[in-house]
Motif scaffolding. Structure first.
Motif, PDB file in Angstrom:
ATOM      1  N   ASP A  77     -61.105 -27.700 -65.176  1.00 27.08           N
ATOM      2  CA  ASP A  77     -61.687 -28.877 -65.797  1.00 27.08           C
ATOM      3  C   ASP A  77     -60.522 -29.822 -66.111  1.00 27.08           C
ATOM      4  OD1 ASP A  77     -64.370 -27.769 -65.957  1.00 27.08           O
ATOM      5  OD2 ASP A  77     -63.616 -26.500 -67.592  1.00 27.08           O
ATOM      6  N   ALA A 102     -68.987 -33.947 -61.505  1.00 28.96           N
ATOM      7  CA  ALA A 102     -69.486 -32.648 -61.951  1.00 28.96           C
ATOM      8  C   ALA A 102     -69.796 -31.792 -60.728  1.00 28.96           C
ATOM      9  CB  ALA A 102     -70.736 -32.825 -62.796  1.00 28.96           C
ATOM     10  N   ALA A 103     -69.823 -30.485 -60.907  1.00 28.13           N
ATOM     11  CA  ALA A 103     -70.213 -29.592 -59.818  1.00 28.13           C
ATOM     12  C   ALA A 103     -71.643 -29.914 -59.411  1.00 28.13           C
ATOM     13  CB  ALA A 103     -70.101 -28.138 -60.265  1.00 28.13           C
ATOM     14  N   ARG A 140     -62.817 -37.926 -64.187  1.00 29.36           N
ATOM     15  CA  ARG A 140     -62.907 -36.676 -64.936  1.00 29.36           C
ATOM     16  C   ARG A 140     -63.602 -35.666 -64.025  1.00 29.36           C
ATOM     17  NH1 ARG A 140     -65.459 -36.213 -70.988  1.00 29.36           N
ATOM     18  NH2 ARG A 140     -67.370 -36.517 -69.800  1.00 29.36           N
ATOM     19  N   MET A 197     -64.817 -31.468 -63.014  1.00 29.86           N
ATOM     20  CA  MET A 197     -65.160 -30.158 -63.554  1.00 29.86           C
ATOM     21  C   MET A 197     -64.807 -29.069 -62.529  1.00 29.86           C
ATOM     22  SD  MET A 197     -66.268 -31.497 -66.250  1.00 29.86           S
ATOM     23  CE  MET A 197     -66.408 -33.296 -66.411  1.00 29.86           C
ATOM     24  N   THR A 198     -64.573 -27.867 -63.012  1.00 28.70           N
ATOM     25  CA  THR A 198     -64.270 -26.733 -62.128  1.00 28.70           C
ATOM     26  C   THR A 198     -65.359 -26.611 -61.055  1.00 28.70           C
ATOM     27  OG1 THR A 198     -63.301 -25.592 -64.015  1.00 28.70           O
ATOM     28  CG2 THR A 198     -63.787 -24.258 -62.082  1.00 28.70           C
TER      29      THR A 198
END
Lengths: 434, 434
Positions: free
Chosen positions: A52, A79-80, A95, A97-98
């Motif tokens: 993240d 985001a994923a 930004r 995410m994993t």
């Protein structure tokens, strides 16, 4: 007299692995794969973030430090599972995410712990939830460390590549193999199914546990024990209640059960008595004119084995599908030992497994006195194995009706045919149960 | 930071064995007995024959030999399960089958092989079937050997006696224990049931294997792998499909599942990202005014563990029944390793088992170069163990997305917290999988 090995070899030469079927992934657990599975699409299917953090350009964070952080404009979240990504330009960060795809323009990911998380309050421990703080996807972020190209990026195909062999035919599907099959998108898989084993005990003296004993009656334990043992071996086991000592009842019961049987196991009625109906019903039933009934399979051969317990045994193929049948003796210990030595390998052969047998070890005999064994018979005594001490200790005697001792055992002590006495301290062969 | 041991200790201090229930015998397979089982009736319940043969008086066969056989009048058959027996008088014999009650008057059994089987043709190999030759139950029999009193007779109570303890509380019920319970007439038994484990994975990027991947999507593998692993640990496992990254959807899905859950396992959404909905939905949900919803259990604590893979973990109790929940990280290797280290012992604790952990051995590291491990973290690397050679070899790298390597592994190599490098040839701790 047949030897233990001759009888087992005959069984294993006859029993063929079941035809493969396509099963849903979780239904194939514990089964043997019969196809080489090839990876259809590389894993990961796209470059993605392992942390993240923020997706950045390397030049923008070069030389960044605690004192002089790089200050970047946050252009949104990745985001994923998000199909569309913003393009990261000079001086910008997304930004991320994993597991989310590396967005176009970005060259590396800096973990959120190397930034102020957009909060302007020094190094951050994490991100605030998007649902409660959507403004985190905009504004500015301070980055306190530089990043090399591809830092914290998992490359497309770094796990497996399209065209690689994921799993080879013959693999047993445990949880990790199921993980891989699911990960490459396989919802179904071709395996050998678990064999359906029908277990029935015979004997007019047998009643169901829980009922009231009348004179001369005992409780049926074999059908319970062997159903449990068949499951333990990997089978789908069906317990048929105890069948009375009547040839026609037995014959028609077995015939009825064939529809759901890949293997039939009976107990009792195989010796030299006048009421040994299994033998009577199945002995030499092979009949060239019979292409529907039990005789179509060619019949069951009844043998005397150089074995204790377990001397009388039957084996053959019955019915139109030539379903294998093992007829075990009726004494509880004899039937259980016979299951371990003959039926368990047969079940595993039907599954297509290559490792058919229980683990065998050598252990030092611990006993109050010498064990005696009849000459010319391979004896299987019940014992408790102590792996740390490398010892095995007999429990109970050699009587084939001693169920209580069997329930305390975790091993079989093997006394070879030529041996009639085993002194304490001697090294013996031990079959580990479970 | 929590250590691996602290987190595990916290889980095991919280998870209590399930309340016992009464199950049918075969449904209790693999479960832990919670009662001391006492033998209600001695086994065998009556003196019975261990052979097919003739029940005789000792005096009548004293001195019998090949040349001068004892000639006795056959007064009938004693078959197993027969309630009424004929009384054997002087000069008489009853034909008797294995397991049949020793008839009144008789003192011993001579095996049929020591007689002419009533055929008058010298020593017999067996009896002719009663159904085809009923006359075998009458006429004369020649006995060629004497017999001692009680020869080939199994005494009432020689296996177990009424009042003996058959099995102790805490025994795991495998096939031999089920054999004993059935033999003493127990149709049902009180055990701790298998725990029902609900497995759900979270992530908007997840689709079902077999579907078509869109950009940014991957296949859900965790819910399949962990459902299989939960079964493997002894649980009844329910796989819930992947849940999207939406706090309310997740919360209501978990709430719906509680009705069938003794343990809930989630994967994903536990780290520091802005879309880590498991953390968001379950973090600090403990609410003193909430006695129905998820918060009633006191909530879930999210932690960073000194572990690789598997750093972010959640654990707590949720809902009105305070159902334990383990929230595992979402990377496939992280979730699988976390399952092995934390969930499997929890499942076994719920079952009431005392042996909670996988077997651990020491093995010599075989590798091309030194393994590196982050300081202060316990690392679990995937490996292949060679028991014969006493070696373990790493497969794949340390990346927590490497599912393909996981599927080749049969062991985890443990690198302790203080160790940052392990040279080939070093002895390491190895957790054996399966």
């Amino acid at each position: 007299m047949w030897s233990v090995d001759e009888h087992l070899d005959d069984i294993l030469a006859t029993v063929r692995p079941l035809e493969p079927i396509v099963l849903q992934l979780l239904d194939a657990q514990g089964c043997v794969l019969v196809e080489d599975v090839t990876v259809p699409v590389s894993l990961p299917p796209f470059d993605n973030s392992s942390m993240d953090g923020y997706a950045v350009r390397v030049a923008d964070v070069a030389g960044a430090g605690e004192e002089f952080p790089a200050v970047l404009t946050v252009i949104g979240d990745v985001a994923a599972g998000q199909g569309e990504q913003p393009t990261v330009g000079a001086g910008e960060a997304a930004r991320i995410m994993t597991g989310a795809p590396l967005p176009p323009g970005a060259e590396a990911v800096v973990p959120v712990e190397w930034t102020d998380g957009g909060l302007g309050e020094g190094p951050a421990a994490g991100m605030r939830a998007h649902s409660t703080a959507p403004e985190g996807a905009s504004g500015e972020v301070r980055v306190y460390r530089p990043a090399e190209a591809r830092a914290h990026v998992r490359d497309r195909g770094s796990d497996v590549r399209a065209g690689d062999r994921a799993l080879a035919a013959g693999t047993i599907l445990g949880p990790p193999q199921i993980a891989l099959l699911a990960a490459i998108g396989r919802g179904t898989v071709k395996v050998r199914p678990r064999p359906r084993v029908v277990v029935l005990s015979t004997g007019s003296e047998l009643i169901q546990p829980g009922e009231e004993l009348a004179p001369g009656q005992i409780f049926d334990s074999n059908s319970f024990a062997l159903t449990a043992a068949a499951r333990d071996a990997g089978a789908i086991a069906y317990r048929v209640g105890a069948v009375t000592d009547d040839v026609e009842v037995l014959r028609s019961t077995i015939e009825d059960q064939l529809i759901r049987a890949d293997l039939v196991v009976t107990t009792g009625g195989v010796s030299v008595g006048a009421y040994d109906v299994v033998k009577e019903a199945l002995d030499s039933i092979g009949d060239p004119d019979d292409d529907e009934g039990l005789g179509a399979g060619g019949g069951v051969d009844f043998r005397k084995l150089a074995m204790q317990p377990g001397k009388p045994q039957g084996f053959g193929a019955i019915g139109p599908d030539h379903t294998p049948l093992l007829a075990l003796p009726g004494n509880p210990v004899s039937s259980y030992v016979s299951f371990e030595i003959f039926v368990r390998p047969a079940v595993r052969a039907l599954m297509g497994l290559s490792d058919l047998h229980r683990t065998t070890v050598r252990a030092r005999l611990t006993a109050d006195g010498a064990l005696t064994s009849p000459s010319g018979r391979r004896q299987f005594l019940r014992g408790r194995h102590d792996a740390d001490a490398g010892t095995v200790t007999p429990v109970g005697g050699s009587g084939s009706h001693l169920v209580a001792a069997l329930a305390q055992a975790d091993a079989l002590i093997v006394v070879p045919e030529a041996t009639t006495s085993v002194e304490p301290g001697t090294e013996v062969e031990v079959v580990l149960l479970g």
